[in-house]
Scaffold this motif. Structure first.
Motif, mmCIF file in Angstrom:
data_model
loop_
_atom_site.group_PDB
_atom_site.id
_atom_site.type_symbol
_atom_site.label_atom_id
_atom_site.label_comp_id
_atom_site.label_asym_id
_atom_site.label_seq_id
_atom_site.Cartn_x
_atom_site.Cartn_y
_atom_site.Cartn_z
ATOM 1 N N ASP A 103 6.228 -8.847 14.184
ATOM 2 C CA ASP A 103 7.247 -7.768 13.548
ATOM 3 C C ASP A 103 6.531 -6.782 12.844
ATOM 4 O OD1 ASP A 103 10.105 -6.898 12.622
ATOM 5 O OD2 ASP A 103 8.798 -7.139 10.506
ATOM 6 N N VAL A 104 6.926 -5.584 12.762
ATOM 7 C CA VAL A 104 6.256 -4.256 12.077
ATOM 8 C C VAL A 104 5.874 -4.423 10.718
ATOM 9 C CG1 VAL A 104 6.321 -1.805 11.582
ATOM 10 C CG2 VAL A 104 7.379 -2.541 13.488
ATOM 11 N N ARG A 105 7.011 -5.070 9.866
ATOM 12 C CA ARG A 105 6.471 -5.119 8.529
ATOM 13 C C ARG A 105 5.726 -6.244 8.208
ATOM 14 N NH1 ARG A 105 12.091 -3.649 4.913
ATOM 15 N NH2 ARG A 105 11.909 -1.430 5.383
ATOM 16 N N GLU A 106 5.547 -7.349 8.996
ATOM 17 C CA GLU A 106 5.044 -8.572 8.870
ATOM 18 C C GLU A 106 3.439 -8.005 9.326
ATOM 19 O OE1 GLU A 106 3.144 -12.133 8.128
ATOM 20 O OE2 GLU A 106 4.981 -11.098 7.432
ATOM 21 N N SER A 107 3.322 -7.254 10.445
ATOM 22 C CA SER A 107 2.210 -7.001 10.901
ATOM 23 C C SER A 107 1.356 -6.059 9.956
ATOM 24 C CB SER A 107 2.337 -6.032 12.231
ATOM 25 O OG SER A 107 0.985 -5.631 12.586
ATOM 26 N N ILE A 108 2.194 -5.400 9.267
ATOM 27 C CA ILE A 108 1.615 -4.320 8.193
ATOM 28 C C ILE A 108 0.878 -5.358 7.141
ATOM 29 C CG2 ILE A 108 2.109 -2.554 6.446
ATOM 30 C CD1 ILE A 108 4.035 -1.356 8.160
ATOM 31 N N ALA A 109 1.807 -6.187 6.634
ATOM 32 C CA ALA A 109 1.257 -6.872 5.472
ATOM 33 C C ALA A 109 0.003 -7.788 5.933
ATOM 34 C CB ALA A 109 2.304 -8.086 4.908
ATOM 35 N N ARG A 110 -0.036 -8.414 7.244
ATOM 36 C CA ARG A 110 -0.987 -9.110 7.846
ATOM 37 C C ARG A 110 -2.272 -8.348 7.843
ATOM 38 N NH1 ARG A 110 0.543 -13.258 12.588
ATOM 39 N NH2 ARG A 110 2.829 -14.131 11.621
ATOM 40 N N ALA A 111 -2.292 -6.892 8.495
ATOM 41 C CA ALA A 111 -3.403 -6.120 8.427
ATOM 42 C C ALA A 111 -3.912 -5.815 7.091
ATOM 43 C CB ALA A 111 -2.882 -4.865 9.215
ATOM 44 N N ASN A 112 -3.024 -5.749 6.004
ATOM 45 C CA ASN A 112 -3.405 -5.346 4.956
ATOM 46 C C ASN A 112 -4.312 -6.429 4.274
ATOM 47 O OD1 ASN A 112 -2.962 -2.820 3.735
ATOM 48 N ND2 ASN A 112 -2.077 -3.538 1.767
ATOM 49 N N GLY A 113 -3.870 -7.643 4.442
ATOM 50 C CA GLY A 113 -4.496 -8.884 3.964
ATOM 51 C C GLY A 113 -5.757 -9.478 4.676
ATOM 52 N N THR A 114 -5.841 -8.842 6.057
ATOM 53 C CA THR A 114 -7.227 -9.284 6.695
ATOM 54 C C THR A 114 -8.153 -8.006 6.649
ATOM 55 O OG1 THR A 114 -5.926 -8.813 8.800
ATOM 56 C CG2 THR A 114 -6.148 -10.992 8.269
ATOM 57 N N ALA A 115 -7.832 -7.165 7.433
ATOM 58 C CA ALA A 115 -8.896 -6.034 7.451
ATOM 59 C C ALA A 115 -8.840 -5.405 6.373
ATOM 60 C CB ALA A 115 -8.166 -5.048 8.532
ATOM 61 N N GLY A 116 -7.653 -5.215 5.394
ATOM 62 C CA GLY A 116 -7.797 -4.755 4.053
ATOM 63 C C GLY A 116 -8.659 -5.255 3.163
ATOM 64 N N ALA A 117 -9.002 -6.416 3.379
ATOM 65 C CA ALA A 117 -10.079 -7.339 2.686
ATOM 66 C C ALA A 117 -11.310 -6.709 2.845
ATOM 67 C CB ALA A 117 -9.991 -8.739 2.702
ATOM 68 N N ALA A 118 -11.545 -6.701 4.292
ATOM 69 C CA ALA A 118 -12.939 -5.995 4.500
ATOM 70 C C ALA A 118 -13.108 -4.713 3.965
ATOM 71 C CB ALA A 118 -12.913 -6.096 6.094
ATOM 72 N N VAL A 119 -12.032 -3.980 4.171
ATOM 73 C CA VAL A 119 -12.086 -2.293 3.346
ATOM 74 C C VAL A 119 -12.372 -2.304 1.873
ATOM 75 C CG1 VAL A 119 -10.551 -0.296 2.775
ATOM 76 C CG2 VAL A 119 -10.463 -1.325 5.276
ATOM 77 N N VAL A 120 -11.921 -3.526 1.435
ATOM 78 C CA VAL A 120 -11.921 -3.420 -0.237
ATOM 79 C C VAL A 120 -13.322 -3.835 -0.461
ATOM 80 C CG1 VAL A 120 -11.490 -4.877 -2.321
ATOM 81 C CG2 VAL A 120 -9.653 -4.198 -0.767
#
Length: 728
Positions: free
Chosen positions: A261-278
């Protein structure tokens, strides 16, 4: 950290209007502050406490008239005339009188009385001394000087302006820089094949840069910042802002195609790829903040400004991007894949993705020794010119040919010699005024006997007779190696009697800046190297991978330095890169380059090798893990490197040699590191090491925390591979 970023993604997606409104309010506030409080930035570079700076300050105490800004109005007569012709001389004297009446002018020197007329009588210059420093002069000082010099131009004479008082600071950004951004947008569209998706990283990057650079401008009204601070913030903020958003967006698109789902995908992307970005952003930020180690104020200011902008780029990628992705919905996908993604969401069947070509990594891993030998040899050849690097700061000779500063420089060099553009000032002080004059005269004779000295002025005594000022004209320009040698020779003199000497002037100040930065390079590099080993040890839980990553960073640094020296100091391919000024390398560029190159190199290392590690922890054999991890990340890393390189190359089109050389160095470093080091030498080295690449002593395993930037392999059933990057 992943759970926290997941929650941030959920909040930003659900409260998208609030998040966007907050960002717009911040941008509006910063823009208003910048418009209200910004002042021209400091265009000079000096190190407080350096010998030349101390002498300059002392010079202001004993000779107050010389403590403010100074400039020269260079007057040239038309061919067949001379500046001493009665009509021309009268016009020049009118200009001298008018210049002397300007606000904050201490005096304007009569060129006919101050020996400021060339031997052929074709050129003269009016020295103008001000009572305040360059930063305190009014913005319209050049226009005021031009008005005062109207009698000269009306008489048909040519007038050009030089010196710190008349040097104008131009704000960064323009058509040339926009070309780099345009190329980045094209790369985004080619990769993502959706207009909305291509626009989102640019929107978030511009928001971060707007806050960062706007904040720098707002602060110029209260604290002294170098003119290069907003340039570096703009350059780096745009590049990392687009790249960081791209990494999260790529993961989000992959998950949409997998039926999330769109919103769930946004949250997952933030939690995975977002960690690498941090992590990636943190490495760049720490490397930039560590510039304080050099203990050079303008370097610290540049590093702080860029670090804050990078932090804002990370923040925008983690908050603003999820909000705008929520608005975009499935429009982040190409039109032909939106229906498939919608069906996948309803049926939990993944959409079919395009296959990824992994022939390159397969070839590299089959012949690792050959690849490493050729790659390292090529980088070593590129690094050869680095051994001849000479640091300095550009003189007015580096200005665009059509600028008044460059025209004045050329006129003075042709009429009086190149050394006239960078006189050396010698302050001689004595506690014995009775014998001081004779001792200083003997010192002047010793200076005149030195090589490369064209002229030594008669000593000018201070009001109390305890100090004398001498002006020394070298035979070479202010940025020439021979001028540096002359400054060192003067400083090495042993004056007679009780005389103490201090050397200052533009050439001496530039030498002290270059030497100060050069002395701080080893310590800063040691900190960066230590930081790299520690961070990579934690991220990859391996001893050899951090060492390998560090060697790759040093290869990139050496090759980049060699390329910069070859182009900007030796003049190789100068016409190709439109380099008009050939001279020493900008003194602060190596240390700035170390910090930025380190951060960006670690970004690509983490994005590539972390996927290989997750494959390895999932049970894949070493070579299989390398190929699979590379295939999952290579396309995004390729696009990221092309985007960042394009942005940096856009700045290379600027006329300013500082901006041009920084743009070239950073673009070269990014492209070499991404394509030669990380995407060629790294997989080859990993293949050669095999299982040993992941070795870590048991005692160290118990101490080092375990971090999974791309998600825990234990949750493999919920993990999503990027379909557009993977094989079908």
């Amino acid at each position: 950290m992943g759970s926290v970023l997941h929650a941030v993604g959920v909040f930003s997606a659900r409260k998208r209007w609030l998040v966007v409104t907050v960002w717009l309010a911040l941008l509006t506030g910063i823009a208003a502050s910048a418009a209200a409080f910004s002042e021209p930035a400091d265009i000079s570079f000096s190190i407080p406490g350096s010998p030349a700076s101390q002498t300059y300050e002392r010079l202001g105490d004993v000779f107050p008239a010389s403590s403010g800004a100074s400039g020269q109005v260079v007057v040239a007569a038309p061919e067949g005339q001379s500046v001493t012709d009665p009509a021309n001389a009268a016009a020049i004297m009118q200009a001298v009188a008018a210049l002397g009446q300007l606000d904050q002018v201490a005096f304007a020197a009569d060129p006919f009385q101050s020996m400021a007329v060339s031997q052929d009588l074709s050129v003269a210059f009016i020295s103008v001394n001000f009572t305040v420093a360059p930063a305190d002069l009014p913005e319209d000082i050049v226009a005021s000087a031009q008005s005062a010099v109207v009698p000269v131009t009306d008489a048909g004479l040519r007038a050009e302006y030089a010196g710190t008082a008349f040097t104008q600071w131009e704000e960064p950004g323009g058509v040339t820089e926009a070309l780099g951004v345009l190329v980045a947008v094209i790369v985004l569209f080619v990769m993502l094949r959706a207009i909305v998706a291509a626009a989102l990283p640019l929107v978030t990057a511009l928001a971060a840069v707007g806050l960062g650079v706007g904040g720098v401008y707002a602060l110029t009204g209260t604290i002294e910042l170098p003119s290069t601070a907003p340039i570096l913030a703009l350059m780096l903020g745009l590049a990392v802002g687009i790249d960081y958003s791209l990494f999260i967006l790529a993961r989000h698109r992959a998950q949409l195609l997998a039926g999330v789902d769109v919103r769930e995908s946004i949250a997952r992307a933030n939690g995975t790829a977002g960690a690498a970005v941090v992590f990636a952003g943190a490495t760049v930020i720490v490397a930039l903040l560590a510039l304080f180690i050099a203990d050079i104020p303008f370097l610290t200011a540049m590093g702080n400004a860029a670090a804050v902008t990078v932090a804002l780029a990370v923040l925008a990628a983690l908050t603003l991007l999820p909000a705008v992705m929520s608005f975009a919905g499935l429009r982040v996908l190409p039109r032909k894949l939106r229906v498939q993604a919608a069906d996948a969401t309803r049926t939990t069947t993944a959409a079919v993705a395009e296959p990824s070509n992994n022939r390159w990594v397969a070839m590299v891993t089959r012949k690792p020794i050959w690849v490493l030998t050729v790659g390292v040899a090529a980088l070593a050849v590129l690094a050869i010119p680095a051994a001849d690097m000479r640091l300095g700061l550009p003189s007015d000779q580096s200005q665009p040919e059509e600028s008044s500063a460059r025209q004045a420089y050329d006129l003075l060099a042709e009429a009086f010699g190149p050394g006239f553009n960078g006189p050396i000032l010698l302050l001689a002080e004595t506690d014995n005024p009775a014998a001081g004059a004779a001792d200083v005269a003997a010192t002047a004779s010793a200076v005149a006997a030195l090589p490369n000295v064209m002229f030594v002025s008669p000593p000018i005594p201070s009001a109390d007779g305890g100090a004398f000022l001498l002006q020394i004209i070298p035979g070479t320009g202010p940025d020439a190696a021979e001028t540096e040698e002359l400054v060192r020779a003067i400083r090495a003199l042993e004056p007679p009697g009780e005389v103490t000497l201090g050397v200052t002037g533009s050439a001496a100040i530039l030498i002290d800046v270059a030497e100060g930065i050069q002395d701080s390079l080893p310590g800063y590099l040691a900190v960066v190297v230590g930081l790299a080993l520690l961070l990579l040890l934690v991220v990859f839980r391996s001893v050899l991978i951090p060492v390998k990553a560090l060697l790759g960073f040093l290869f990139t640094l050496a090759a980049t330095t060699g390329a910069v020296v070859a182009v900007f100091q030796w003049g190789w391919l100068a016409d190709v890169f439109q380099v008009e000024y050939i001279g020493p390398i900008v003194a602060f560029m190596p240390i700035i380059g170390i910090g930025i190159t380190f951060g960006l190199a670690m970004d690509y290392e983490v994005f590539l090798v972390s996927r290989m590690r997750e494959e390895h922890l999932g049970g894949a054999e070493p070579t299989q893990a390398i190929v699979a991890g590379f295939s999952h990340s290579a396309r995004v890393v390729t696009a990221a490197a092309l985007i960042m390189g394009s942005v940096f190359l856009g700045f290379m089109l600027d006329d300013d040699v500082i901006i041009k050389s920084m743009g070239f160095a950073l673009a070269f470093a990014v492209l070499i590191d991404a394509f030669v080091v990380r995407m060629t030498l790294v997989p080859a080295a990993m293949a050669l090491l095999g299982k040993a690449a992941w070795w870590m002593p048991h005692w160290l395993q118990r101490v080092v925390p375990e971090i999974h930037l791309e998600g825990d392999p234990a949750e493999a059933n919920t993990a999503v591979r990027p379909p557009e990057l993977a094989r079908t």
